[in-house]
Design a protein around this motif. Structure first.
Motif, short mmCIF file in Angstrom:
data_model
loop_
_atom_site.label_atom_id
_atom_site.label_comp_id
_atom_site.label_asym_id
_atom_site.label_seq_id
_atom_site.Cartn_x
_atom_site.Cartn_y
_atom_site.Cartn_z
N VAL B 25 69.27 28.76 86.34
CA VAL B 25 70.66 28.30 86.46
C VAL B 25 70.93 27.79 87.87
N THR B 26 70.49 28.56 88.87
CA THR B 26 70.70 28.15 90.25
C THR B 26 70.05 26.81 90.52
N LEU B 29 71.95 23.99 88.83
CA LEU B 29 73.21 23.70 89.52
C LEU B 29 72.94 22.88 90.78
N MET B 30 71.89 23.26 91.51
CA MET B 30 71.62 22.54 92.75
C MET B 30 71.10 21.13 92.47
N ALA B 32 72.05 19.37 89.94
CA ALA B 32 73.17 18.57 89.45
C ALA B 32 74.05 18.09 90.60
N SER B 33 73.85 18.67 91.77
CA SER B 33 74.74 18.34 92.89
C SER B 33 74.63 16.87 93.27
N PRO B 34 75.77 16.20 93.39
CA PRO B 34 75.75 14.80 93.80
C PRO B 34 75.60 14.65 95.32
N LEU B 35 75.59 15.79 96.04
CA LEU B 35 75.49 15.70 97.50
C LEU B 35 74.06 15.36 97.89
N THR B 40 74.00 14.63 104.12
CA THR B 40 74.68 15.78 104.71
C THR B 40 74.02 16.22 106.01
N ALA B 282 73.29 32.30 103.54
CA ALA B 282 73.60 31.65 102.27
C ALA B 282 74.60 30.52 102.48
N VAL B 283 75.60 30.76 103.33
CA VAL B 283 76.60 29.73 103.58
C VAL B 283 75.95 28.53 104.29
N GLY B 286 73.90 26.64 101.84
CA GLY B 286 74.73 25.91 100.89
C GLY B 286 75.33 24.66 101.50
N LEU B 287 75.84 24.80 102.72
CA LEU B 287 76.47 23.65 103.37
C LEU B 287 75.44 22.59 103.72
N GLY B 288 74.19 23.02 104.01
CA GLY B 288 73.16 22.07 104.43
C GLY B 288 72.23 21.65 103.30
N LEU B 294 68.53 28.67 99.57
CA LEU B 294 69.64 29.13 98.73
C LEU B 294 69.10 29.72 97.42
#
Lengths: 274, 330
Positions: B25-26, B29-30, B32-35, B40, B282-283, B286-288, B294
């Motif tokens: 799942v993780t 989800l990652m 699927a991220s459009p980022l 970034t 983790a933050v 996630g931001l990077g 992650l």
């Protein structure tokens, strides 16, 4: 209060809470313009009569920003709580009525979602949706259904053995109709209470994930954004930037929590004897 | 004994499958991220000034362009061999980063876990025993306010009071800034850990106390407590002998389940105190868009949560004679 009718008191409280929350939401929408308006002649003012909550380093009025942030939080909270509440209702009923295989799959999903700490899951979903408004709403909605779904599943499983359900089944009433006509009305009070009690969690997680930088963009006056911006100014003694917005958020969440308790009291007359 | 082992084995298997699910799942989800990780981390302007070869190199480093299924299976294969990959931001093996961060966080979390368990149980029992009186109202009011308070705001408040206003405790980080690792004393570390641990403990207490109170109220209304009181046992003895013992059982389950909440809270609290723990990593990851890190953190965190639940189940079975006997009969 002490000698009054408890049910009536509860109803009065609920109406007051609803009025306050609606007023906050509406005024927040109206103040959205004022919340981003800068005035460099009046920056870093401590709280006074002119600026009730003070102003920040760009001269923005913290009172307007707080109200706008609360309004945003309440709207997101309501939206996510309703979405995850309905998901919990459907999945909980499906798990309890559609046989053992479906039950196993849904229970497994519940365990899975509960296994990842909420804030991490909200972060992940928010990343998957490209952050921003959609990310927060999807994240909070997708991570909050399991506990309520579990409660509903347990409730329906007990209900399945009730004489009137068994009778309806023997009379050949279809499963869908049994669920709609006999089960839904029975679990409705519990479902509503559970959904109202989802609001506080939803709002707190929205604020948290926005605070971390995964949620609403920094141009929006969300409570999480306000608090995370205030972090840079705390050491220079600008306590009002963090104190008032946070305290206001606590009050709103408290209102929701207490309202949930009162709804429980209204919906379940037996508990009034406590 | 054999059924206990069987029970544990079944639980372990289920845990393994759940962990596999968590990782999938993780990962999805990652994916699927459009980022875009390049956008970034490198930035639009820097990308524009680079030659196509350099961009290609960077794309290869961040794993852009490899089909997701291939990446996931490759990752899974490596994990089976004990390799969680390399963190793209820290440029260290994920396991090393997680191990180092976890060592920092473990103290905080353990302290908060014990405090919230012991204090939560005590407050819950007291509230249940004094039900309806001022003690009960006080404890319930406290719990209600705390559960409505965002953990990170509480952290900011404590920071304002104890670090900025009173100046008793340092403002952030795990060690004093600008000192050698060798010259850091234990007192330094403790002074830096007090506030984060306190925040986590305060927030953790409320939930456990509220649930314990509910159980305690049920127990105090039960027939056996009524009988004990009728036989002349004092209220004190009824609470300690009959109430506390029966409340400890659900307390164990609560304590096992609270691991997840404490880890979740630590993510926010560590961010406020810039405490270099697992949550902060983790933050950052996630931001990077640091996918391997992650993914590793999520899977390892989930493993800790499941282990907490499993431990609670096992202790429960060992403590409660009814479950012990019930399982033996089967």
């Amino acid at each position: 209060m002490k000698n009054g009718n408890r049910r009536r008191n509860a109803a009065v409280f609920l109406i007051c809470a609803a009025v306050i929350l609606l007023a906050v939401t509406a005024s927040g929408i109206l103040l959205e313009e004022a919340a981003v308006e800068t005035d460099f002649a009046e920056k870093n003012l401590p709280p006074s009569n002119r600026a009730l909550f003070g102003t920040d380093w760009m001269g923005r009025d913290m009172f307007a920003r707080t109200l706008a942030g609360l309004s945003l939080s309440i709207r997101i909270g309501v939206l996510t709580a309703v979405v995850s509440g309905i998901a919990a209702l459907l999945l909980g009923i499906a798990a309890a009525t559609l046989g053992r295989k479906v039950d196993a799959v849904i229970s497994w999903c519940i365990d899975l979602v509960m296994g990842i700490p909420h804030i991490l899951l909200v972060m992940l979903v928010s990343i998957a949706c490209g952050r921003g408004f959609a990310g927060v709403v999807a994240g909070v909605a997708l991570s909050h259904w399991p506990s309520l779904a579990r409660v509903i599943r347990g409730e329906v499983i007990q209900l399945r053995q009730a004489p009137y359900i068994l009778t309806a089944d023997k009379l050949g009433v279809s499963r869908l109709k049994i669920v709609r006509r006999h089960m839904l009305p029975h679990i409705m009070p519990q479902f509503l209470i559970g959904m109202v009690l989802l609001f506080p969690h939803a709002i707190l997680h929205e604020a948290g994930v926005t605070f971390l930088g995964f949620g609403l963009s920094s141009e929006q006056p969300a409570i999480g954004v306000i608090l995370s911006e205030s972090m840079g100014y705390l050491t220079t003694g600008k306590w009002w930037l963090a104190l008032f917005p946070g305290a206001a958020l606590v009050l709103v969440v408290l209102l929701f929590s207490v309202a949930g308790e009162y709804i429980r009291r209204l919906a379940d007359p037996a508990s009034a004897h406590e | 004994m054999r059924h206990r082992l069987e029970f544990t084995g079944k639980k372990l298997f289920r845990m393994g499958v759940l962990l596999l699910g968590v990782s999938l799942v993780t990962f999805l989800l990652m994916c699927a991220s459009p980022l875009d990780p390049l956008q970034t981390n490198v930035g639009q302007t820097a990308l524009g000034s680079m030659s196509p070869e350099q961009v290609e190199k960077l794309e290869a480093y961040w794993g852009v362009g490899i089909p997701p299924a291939q990446r996931y299976i490759g990752w899974l294969w490596d994990v089976c061999h004990g390799d969680f990959g390399t963190s793209l931001l820290y440029r260290q093996p994920v396991l090393e980063v997680v191990g180092e961060r976890l060592a920092n966080s473990a103290g905080l979390m353990f302290f908060a876990w014990v405090i919230s368990g012991v204090l939560g149980l005590a407050l819950g029992v007291a509230a249940g025993a004094f039900r309806g009186r001022w003690q009960d109202r006080l404890i319930r009011g406290y719990c209600l306010v705390i559960t409505s308070t965002p953990a990170f705001w509480l952290a900011i408040l404590l920071l304002l009071i104890f670090s900025v206003w009173l100046g008793w405790l340092p403002i952030g980080l795990a060690v004093p800034a600008g000192t050698d690792a060798s010259s850091v004393t234990l007192a330094d570390r403790l002074a830096h850990a007090v506030l984060p641990a306190l925040t986590l403990g305060i927030t953790g207490v409320a939930n456990i106390a509220l649930h314990t109170r509910e159980k305690m109220v049920d127990v105090m209304e039960s027939d056996y407590v009524l009988f004990a009181r009728a036989r002349g046992e004092s209220a004190r003895s009824a609470v300690l002998r009959h109430g506390l013992r029966n409340v400890i059982l659900p307390g164990i389950t609560l304590q096992g389940a609270s691991v997840s909440e404490i880890i979740g809270g630590s993510v926010l609290v560590e961010q406020v105190f810039s405490y270099p723990g697992l949550g902060q990593a983790a933050v950052t990851a996630g931001l990077g868009s640091d996918m391997p890190l992650l993914l590793g953190i999520t899977v390892i965190t989930a493993a800790i949560v499941f282990a907490g639940n499993l431990a609670a189940d096992l202790v429960y079975g060992a403590v409660d004679p009814r479950i012990r006997k019930g399982a033996a009969g089967r």
